[in-house]
Design a protein around this motif. Structure first.
Motif, mmCIF file in Angstrom:
data_model
loop_
_atom_site.group_PDB
_atom_site.id
_atom_site.type_symbol
_atom_site.label_atom_id
_atom_site.label_comp_id
_atom_site.label_asym_id
_atom_site.label_seq_id
_atom_site.Cartn_x
_atom_site.Cartn_y
_atom_site.Cartn_z
ATOM 1 N N PHE A 333 24.184 -2.453 -25.985
ATOM 2 C CA PHE A 333 23.735 -3.842 -26.020
ATOM 3 C C PHE A 333 24.549 -4.686 -25.055
ATOM 4 O O PHE A 333 24.035 -5.515 -24.318
ATOM 5 C CB PHE A 333 23.876 -4.409 -27.439
ATOM 6 C CG PHE A 333 23.085 -3.651 -28.463
ATOM 7 C CD1 PHE A 333 21.759 -3.323 -28.209
ATOM 8 C CD2 PHE A 333 23.656 -3.255 -29.654
ATOM 9 C CE1 PHE A 333 21.014 -2.613 -29.146
ATOM 10 C CE2 PHE A 333 22.920 -2.539 -30.584
ATOM 11 C CZ PHE A 333 21.615 -2.216 -30.334
ATOM 12 N N PHE A 334 25.841 -4.443 -25.103
ATOM 13 C CA PHE A 334 26.719 -5.206 -24.208
ATOM 14 C C PHE A 334 26.400 -4.894 -22.745
ATOM 15 O O PHE A 334 26.338 -5.777 -21.908
ATOM 16 C CB PHE A 334 28.178 -4.894 -24.512
ATOM 17 C CG PHE A 334 28.759 -5.729 -25.628
ATOM 18 C CD1 PHE A 334 28.409 -7.065 -25.763
ATOM 19 C CD2 PHE A 334 29.650 -5.180 -26.533
ATOM 20 C CE1 PHE A 334 28.945 -7.834 -26.782
ATOM 21 C CE2 PHE A 334 30.188 -5.957 -27.563
ATOM 22 C CZ PHE A 334 29.837 -7.286 -27.687
ATOM 23 N N VAL A 335 26.224 -3.607 -22.462
ATOM 24 C CA VAL A 335 25.967 -3.228 -21.070
ATOM 25 C C VAL A 335 24.722 -3.931 -20.552
ATOM 26 O O VAL A 335 24.695 -4.452 -19.436
ATOM 27 C CB VAL A 335 25.824 -1.697 -20.942
ATOM 28 C CG1 VAL A 335 25.298 -1.328 -19.571
ATOM 29 C CG2 VAL A 335 27.144 -1.018 -21.208
ATOM 30 N N ALA A 336 23.698 -3.985 -21.414
ATOM 31 C CA ALA A 336 22.443 -4.555 -20.943
ATOM 32 C C ALA A 336 22.495 -6.072 -20.838
ATOM 33 O O ALA A 336 21.867 -6.656 -19.967
ATOM 34 C CB ALA A 336 21.317 -4.139 -21.874
ATOM 35 N N SER A 337 23.252 -6.722 -21.693
ATOM 36 C CA SER A 337 23.164 -8.182 -21.707
ATOM 37 C C SER A 337 24.375 -8.862 -21.067
ATOM 38 O O SER A 337 24.365 -10.069 -20.875
ATOM 39 C CB SER A 337 22.973 -8.674 -23.137
ATOM 40 O OG SER A 337 24.004 -8.167 -23.950
ATOM 41 N N CYS A 338 25.422 -8.119 -20.757
ATOM 42 C CA CYS A 338 26.591 -8.743 -20.138
ATOM 43 C C CYS A 338 26.671 -8.375 -18.662
ATOM 44 O O CYS A 338 26.082 -7.399 -18.226
ATOM 45 C CB CYS A 338 27.873 -8.292 -20.836
ATOM 46 S SG CYS A 338 28.005 -8.928 -22.501
ATOM 47 N N ASP A 339 27.452 -9.157 -17.927
ATOM 48 C CA ASP A 339 27.634 -8.872 -16.509
ATOM 49 C C ASP A 339 28.530 -7.655 -16.315
ATOM 50 O O ASP A 339 28.324 -6.842 -15.432
ATOM 51 C CB ASP A 339 28.257 -10.070 -15.798
ATOM 52 C CG ASP A 339 27.365 -11.283 -15.833
ATOM 53 O OD1 ASP A 339 26.951 -11.662 -16.932
ATOM 54 O OD2 ASP A 339 27.068 -11.831 -14.770
#
Lengths: 417, 375, 601
Positions: A333-339
């Motif tokens: 989730f973080f990979v997809a939504s964070c820079d």
């Protein structure tokens, strides 16, 4: 397990014997089959030449037994029964048994310094017993070093040695290369963006308390974020879910501001305790993000269901987001939504990466050596176990099967013991 | 006849020197036109606005910046001593007031309600300009400085280190090609302008600094020695602001090179006389070279009239010096001036000059690589 | 102005030492550069009037061309009539050290960098960058501002609607420092504000009457985008209005020209950008001077310029040796040389900058220094020419292990199509092959790259002309300005000497050659100017010629005064550590390319 070890040990000591008995046994099997299955069994011959010796490199509770057996073929399907007693008059306690072709055994669980007699009896498949052979009395002696732990010692030496070596290496000013971690490099950029846009920086140290290693790693990153925020005179907010985390964060941020030479710009009111409630905290953060539209968000710590909610909200208000966690379920989730995302190991390496102190860099490098060792072990183990399963035990090449399986057993039983 | 590409450095016995002595920023001129000044007299003075220290009161008092002006105890224009209270918050009914004190002394210049900063400006810094050469003030530039004129022996160096220095000329070498060694520096040379011959060694420079020599002049210096003295490798030839406690002037160039005979003789002739030296060099557009000036006493002596030869013309029999390897530092006379460009050993085509060296050998060199000297 | 009726164009470039004039005439319907003239620049005492030098240079052209260009009053005759005058007169200037600026922004890597880009793009030398996240203390920054005497200051900071506090803070540093302009005590320091729109009233309040404040659009309206145009134009306006107007004689010169006088480097950037735009290519230009080295690049339409202030061949030669280290310089030398002696020679060149190398040894050494100066300047350029920083990234799960950062260099040697060299040591090298070797060693072009040089440093003139008459500028640029040296074919990758590097096949224009280049090998195929050949390349595994590792490439090779150089030395170019080994290697390369006279024997 124990008999595998002893078999291996014997093979090392007496390879000729080992292979010899193997050959002999094979021949006998053939002879036996050729003679016909209907041969009437008689009580097997007794084992001979039993010697007992103190087992080396241990705490004195084991004794090695070695004997010879002339009638091996007769014992096919049978076994040797090993027992011991302190006095010949006493009842012998059964220590264990070995398969018919194994003529070594290590008796464990003895009292150190006490003489024991050992007895070996051959038992055939019809459960007929041979005459017993009894050894001279032998006592287990306590040694200073436990030989079964030698591999552990080697591993620890290599690991600690490499840590010490790399720390010394780094102290001498020789560069230790650490791969560029984009997420940490981006801290400057994210905070800079917030500064240029006149917005705040939000740092979320996860929702666990200080006893969680991820929270600690997060606080390490906070120190860096705070320093850059201080240099840029950007506004940094740290909402927390635990009071202890709040206190730690305040200390960290204050010292970071001091380090940046701007102690007067530190404002402790921006580092608050919100609530212990997971979703109460999330609701607060979401509201704040939507209202204030921070330009940089950092999520560094342990996250659960709130990961995606926070990161998505941050993304929708146009913030540069950097996340770091070791929660495998939340990483995608973080990979997809964070820079930028620090993944597990990177997150823990952050401290060494950011401070660049020789101690931390050295231990980071030392840990890498440890990881390399483990990786080598895994690769060798997998390769040999695979080869073993290809070649035997019913396979064509029994000899190589034994070699491969022996290696795997050794790796499992001794190295990883 | 043709122009030399590199005009030689000036070495003259009787020059009318005019020097503009101006302040970097507007100030007060302390002399009047027609006055006689000494080399070390102050001719103009000004005060630079003092250093500015910003103090962020909004942060110190934990206030919104807009509230800062209301909390000021000192007003714009007030003088604040270090430790004095600058501002105080209103607090709660007179309690919980917080204060901010000034860390440095200065005049309160501005209070910003946007950033919450106040500016403290320290005492003005004096900037003084010396006359540098003794002589007459012939012109006063109001608010800026003046022009000093004098008749003097004037020697330009090629490269220098350090600012303006003064002292009596003192010869440390007996011939222009003698290397200036540490042994030649004696304690009596304290405060003097010491003239060496050929190369100056690092040991000699260190000895001169030890003794307190005011300036050291010699023909050449090794780059590594210069590096050793400065402590860094000089990258760009813009010097004059070094604070090494000693001014160095190189008259010819880097390496083992003898001082031009004429320069050496001229300085020798005026040994014991008071000289003004500056090491300031700037090799860029608006070139500046280090100089050595020995002023004449107008009541006692007449200057030797300058030779009438026009500057910068290259003729047959002109004395020239090679300023580039392979003949670096050698002196010769122009033998021929071929008009057509010639191909050099390097393969480039350039206009050249044929020179007969002192050894009798005739060599061909590019015109760019020679300079005119007066022998 | 009717462009069709223009037949005669006169252009001058007032450099700090010489004023160069060129004449462009329409010959058989095509614009050609026909004559040129030179005269010393006359900005400084005793003349103190730049137009004297201009008239001298123009008069020289007039004499050569048999055309009267200057009338009795010493003015340039316009428009052209039969055998007299010119239709357009334009000029550039870098006299008096060019345009020197100080820039400021909030974050050094963001708005301050954009401000620097705007200033450099306009042709300025950036003396210092002031930013809110500067590690220097505020009073140190104020001190620095006071010490510098820039021609103007560009202040930016904050996106539109972004921070105002930081911007005002910057202004509060500059205002009390009371910076003084370089020329003229009486005129006010021009300050251009190109930052957050919301901060304008505050900025106006912060600066008092002692500065001349100009306000233009924000040069970074959002972090994702730069808008350098308005700031750049304002810099040019202020340059003309203030800086030029206060330099001796420029007030007169300004009235003569048909287009605004541009700072020389700004004009060079213009023409390079124009040519890259027209042909859709990526180009790099370099101008190595005595004191500074300028690098210009256009990659995918983005223009960048950097000035390396202390990398040059005469005034700064000593600095090049200090920065690159003598050891590194000597790696490019195939002759034995003595360190101590060389150090003195370097310093002697520094203090006597006008001398030229006479012996072969001196030339070899100077060209070695040039390689290092160019390499360092290009390195600085790569670090500066980056994508914008502070930009939000779009990610997918696929990016997990390859999180690319923003702010990476956009300079890509593989994508570079054209490399143009100018400046004494490059354009006046006795042999063109030497220029090729210097360019290849310093820039390490990859794939297929055309190498060219500016014949007589005409690019500034053409840059200004491109603003008035783009077609004429392009025609002259192609025909007379650029001298094609040839094509460099170099494979990216490293291997062991003697292993295969790439196979090539060349056919067309009477050339039909095929063969294989092994790693470490260098080959020169003479191929005359104006010729073109089909080029088929097949790199070995691990080598890239533009299409990816081991992939075939079809391209065109362009002839030139040197020819086609097939370079199998690998990229990055690694030189052996051992000096003796290095010298042998250099000797081999010198022989292959026929660089120096000695190597022919």
């Amino acid at each position: 397990m124990a008999n595998m070890i002893s078999r291996e040990r014997l093979r090392r000591r007496l390879p000729a014997l080992w292979y010899g008995t193997w050959l002999l046994r094979t021949v006998f099997v053939f002879v036996f089959i050729a003679a016909g299955a209907a041969v009437v069994a008689a009580p097997p011959p007794a084992p001979t030449g039993l010697t007992a010796k103190d087992h080396g490199w241990d705490k004195g509770t084991a004794v090695d037994l070695v004997w010879e057996y002339p009638g091996e073929a007769a014992l096919d399907g049978g076994f040797f029964l090993i027992s011991y007693a302190m006095d010949l008059e006493d009842d012998f306690r059964i220590a264990g048994q070995t398969l018919g072709y194994e003529t070594v055994y290590t008796v464990n669980g003895l009292t150190p310094g006490v003489d024991y007699y050992f007895k070996v009896v051959a038992v055939n498949s019809a459960l007929e017993e041979s005459e017993a052979v009894v050894s001279e009395p032998v006592a287990g002696r306590l040694q200073w070093v436990d030989g079964s732990r030698i591999w552990f010692l080697i591993t620890v030496m290599i690991f600690c040695g490499s840590v010490v070596y790399f720390i010394r290496h780094a102290r001498k000013g020789r560069p230790l290369k650490v791969r560029k971690i984009a997420g940490l490099e981006a801290v400057d950029e994210a905070v800079g963006r917030a500064t240029e846009m006149g917005r705040s920086v939000i740092f979320v140290p996860g929702i666990q308390d200080m006893n969680d290693i991820q929270t600690i790693a997060g606080i390490n990153v906070l120190s860096r974020v705070a320093q850059i925020a201080a240099e840029n005179s950007a506004s940094l907010e740290v909402p927390t879910t635990r009071s202890l985390v709040m206190t730690t964060a305040r200390e960290t941020v204050q010292s970071a501001f001091l380090r940046a030479g701007r102690p007067e710009a530190y404002d402790e009111n921006k580092i608050n305790y919100i609530t212990d409630e997971q979703f109460g905290y999330v609701a607060y953060l979401q509201g704040q993000m939507v209202r204030e539209k921070p330009a940089a968000c950092f999520y560094m710590g342990a996250f659960f269901a709130e990961a995606l909610i926070l990161a998505e909200t941050g993304n929708s208000v146009g913030a540069i987001q950097v996340a770091g966690t070791a929660m495998p379920a939340q990483l995608p989730f973080f990979v997809a939504s964070c820079d930028y995302t620090l993944i597990g190991e990177e997150f823990f390496a952050a401290s060494a990466y950011l401070t660049g102190s020789p101690e931390e860099l050295g231990s980071l490098k030392g840990q890498d050596v440890g990881k390399v060792l483990v990786a080598i072990g895994i690769v060798l183990g997998v390769v040999f176990a695979t080869l073993a399963s290809i070649t035997g035990p019913e396979g064509l090449n029994l000899e190589s099967y034994h070699f491969f399986q022996g290696f795997v057993d050794y790796l499992q039983g001794t190295v990883l013991h | 006849m043709a122009h030399a590409y590199t005009p030689g450095l000036k070495v003259t016995e009787g020059a009318i020197l005019r020097r503009r002595r101006v302040l970097p920023i507007a100030g007060e001129v302390l002399v009047e036109a027609g006055a006689r000044v000494g080399a070390r007299d102050v001719v103009a003075e000004t005060f630079m606005p003092g250093d500015v220290t910003p103090v962020n009161l909004a942060n110190l008092l934990a206030l919104p910046p807009a509230d800062v002006p209301a909390c000021m105890l000192k007003q714009e224009g007030d003088w604040v001593e270090a430790g004095e209270i600058l501002a105080q918050t209103k607090g709660f009914w007179g309690f919980f007031k917080s204060e901010a004190t000034a860390k440095v002394s200065g005049r309160l210049e501005a209070v910003s309600s946007v950033t919450g900063q106040v500016m403290l400006r320290g005492n003005p810094l004096p900037v003084r300009v010396l006359a540098f050469i003794p002589g007459n003030i012939i012109e006063v530039i109001p608010g800026e400085g003046c022009v000093v004129e004098t008749e003097a022996v004037f020697v330009q160096g090629i490269f220098g280190i350090g600012g303006e220095a003064f002292g009596p000329i003192c010869m440390a070498c007996s011939s222009p090609d003698q290397t200036l060694e540490a042994e030649a520096i004696t304690p009596e040379m304290r405060g003097a302008v010491v003239v060496g011959g050929g190369r100056m060694t690092l040991a000699a420079i260190r000895a001169a600094k030890e003794v307190g020599v005011s300036a050291l002049i010699s023909g050449g210096i090794d780059d590594l020695d210069l590096q050793g003295f400065l402590g860094y490798d000089l990258g760009v030839a813009i010097t004059g602001s070094e604070r090494m406690g000693l001014t160095l002037v190189i008259t010819e160039g880097f390496g083992d090179i003898a001082m031009a005979k004429r320069t050496f003789a001229l300085l020798g002739k005026y040994a014991g006389r008071e000289a003004s030296v500056t090491g300031a060099t700037q090799i860029r557009a608006g070139v500046m070279r280090p100089e050595i000036v020995i002023a004449m006493d107008p009541d006692v002596e007449r200057s030797v009239p300058e030779t009438a030869r026009q500057d910068g013309l290259l003729e047959i029999d002109t004395t020239v010096r090679m300023i580039r390897d392979p003949y670096f530092g050698q002196i010769g006379k122009v033998h021929a001036l071929p008009a057509e460009p010639t191909v050099l050993a390097s393969g480039s085509k350039a206009r050249v000059v044929e020179v007969v060296l002192e050894t009798g050998e005739t060599v061909t060199v590019p015109r760019a690589n020679i300079e005119l000297i007066e022998e | 102005m009717d462009l069709d009726k223009i037949n005669v164009i006169l252009a001058t470039d007032c450099g700090s030492t010489t004023t160069k004039a060129i004449l462009i005439e329409k010959v058989d319907g095509q614009f050609r550069q026909t004559y040129r003239g030179e005269a010393p620049t006359t900005v400084e005492e005793p003349f103190a009037d730049v137009t004297i030098g201009v008239v001298n240079a123009v008069t020289e052209i007039g004499e050569l061309a048999g055309r009267r260009l200057v009338d009795e009053q010493g003015r340039i005759i316009r428009p052209a009539s039969d055998g007299e005058g010119c239709d357009i007169y334009i000029s550039t200037s870098s006299a008096g050290g060019g345009l020197q600026m100080m820039v400021a922004g909030v974050i050094k890597q963001m708005t301050a960098e954009s401000a620097k880009r705007a200033a450099l793009g306009a042709g300025a030398i950036v003396m210092d960058v002031i930013a809110a996240n500067d590690p220097r203390k505020p009073h140190q920054q104020i001190q620095r501002i006071r010490e510098l005497r820039p021609d103007m200051i560009l202040v930016s900071g904050g996106v539109d609607g972004g921070t105002t506090t930081h911007v005002v803070q910057i202004a509060e540093l500059i205002a009390p420092a009371k910076p003084r302009p370089r020329f003229g005590n009486e005129y006010k320091m021009p300050v251009i504000y190109a930052g957050n729109r919301d901060a304008r009233p505050l900025i106006e309040k912060t600066f008092d009457e002692s500065v001349d404040l100009k306000i233009v659009d924000n040069l970074r309206p959002v972090l994702e985008q730069e808008n350098l145009g308005p700031a750049r134009d304002m810099i040019h306006d202020v340059f003309l209005e203030h800086v030029m107007a206060h330099a001796p004689g420029y007030d007169k010169l300004i009235t003569w020209t048909d287009a605004p006088i541009m700072p020389t480097p700004g004009a060079v950037g213009n023409i390079l950008q124009a040519i890259a735009d027209r042909d859709g290519i990526n180009a790099v230009g370099v101008d190595i001077g005595g004191a500074t080295t300028d690098v210009f690049s256009v990659f995918n339409g983005t223009f960048n310029r950097t000035v390396s202030a202390n990398l040059g061949m005469s005034y700064s030669i000593s600095n090049v040796c200090a920065e690159a280290t003598m050891e590194r310089v000597l790696k490019w030398v195939h002759l034995p040389m003595e360190d101590r002696e060389l150090r003195n020679r370097v310093k002697n060149k520094m203090i006597r900058p006008t001398t030229i190398p006479q012996s072969l040894e001196a030339l070899v050494f100077e060209q070695a220094v040039a390689r290092e100066a160019l390499r360092l300047a290009y390195k600085q350029h790569k670090e500066f020419a980056t994508t914008l920083k502070g930009v939000q990234q779009q990610r997918t799960v696929g990016d997990t292990f390859s999180q690319r950062m923003s702010g990476l260099t956009i300079v890509d040697n593989m994508a570079m199509d054209l490399l143009v060299a100018s400046g004494g040591v490059l354009s006046h090298a006795p042999r063109m092959a030497q220029t090729v070797a210097m360019l290849m060693d310093a820039f390490e072009p990859e794939g297929v790259t055309y190498l060219a040089k500016d014949s007589i440093f005409m690019m500034p003139h053409l840059g200004v002309l491109a603003q008035v008459h783009p077609d004429a500028a392009m025609e002259v640029f192609e025909r007379d300005c650029l001298i094609y040296l040839g094509t460099c074919v170099a494979a990216k990758g490293v291997s062991k000497p003697g292993k295969p590097c790439f196979k090539y096949r060349l056919h067309g224009s009477g050339l039909d050659e095929a063969g294989e280049i092994r790693f470490g090998e260098l080959k020169l195929i003479p191929f005359g100017p104006g010729q073109e050949a089909e080029l088929e390349l097949e790199p070995a595994r691990g080598f890239d010629l533009g299409a990816g590792s081991g992939k075939r490439v079809q391209s065109k090779a362009r002839g030139g005064t040197v020819g086609i150089v097939l370079d199998g030395r690998g990229r990055p170019l690694v030189l052996p550590e051992d000096p003796a080994q290095c010298r042998t290697l250099m000797g081999d390369w010198v022989k292959v390319l026929g660089l120096y006279a000695d190597s022919d024997q």
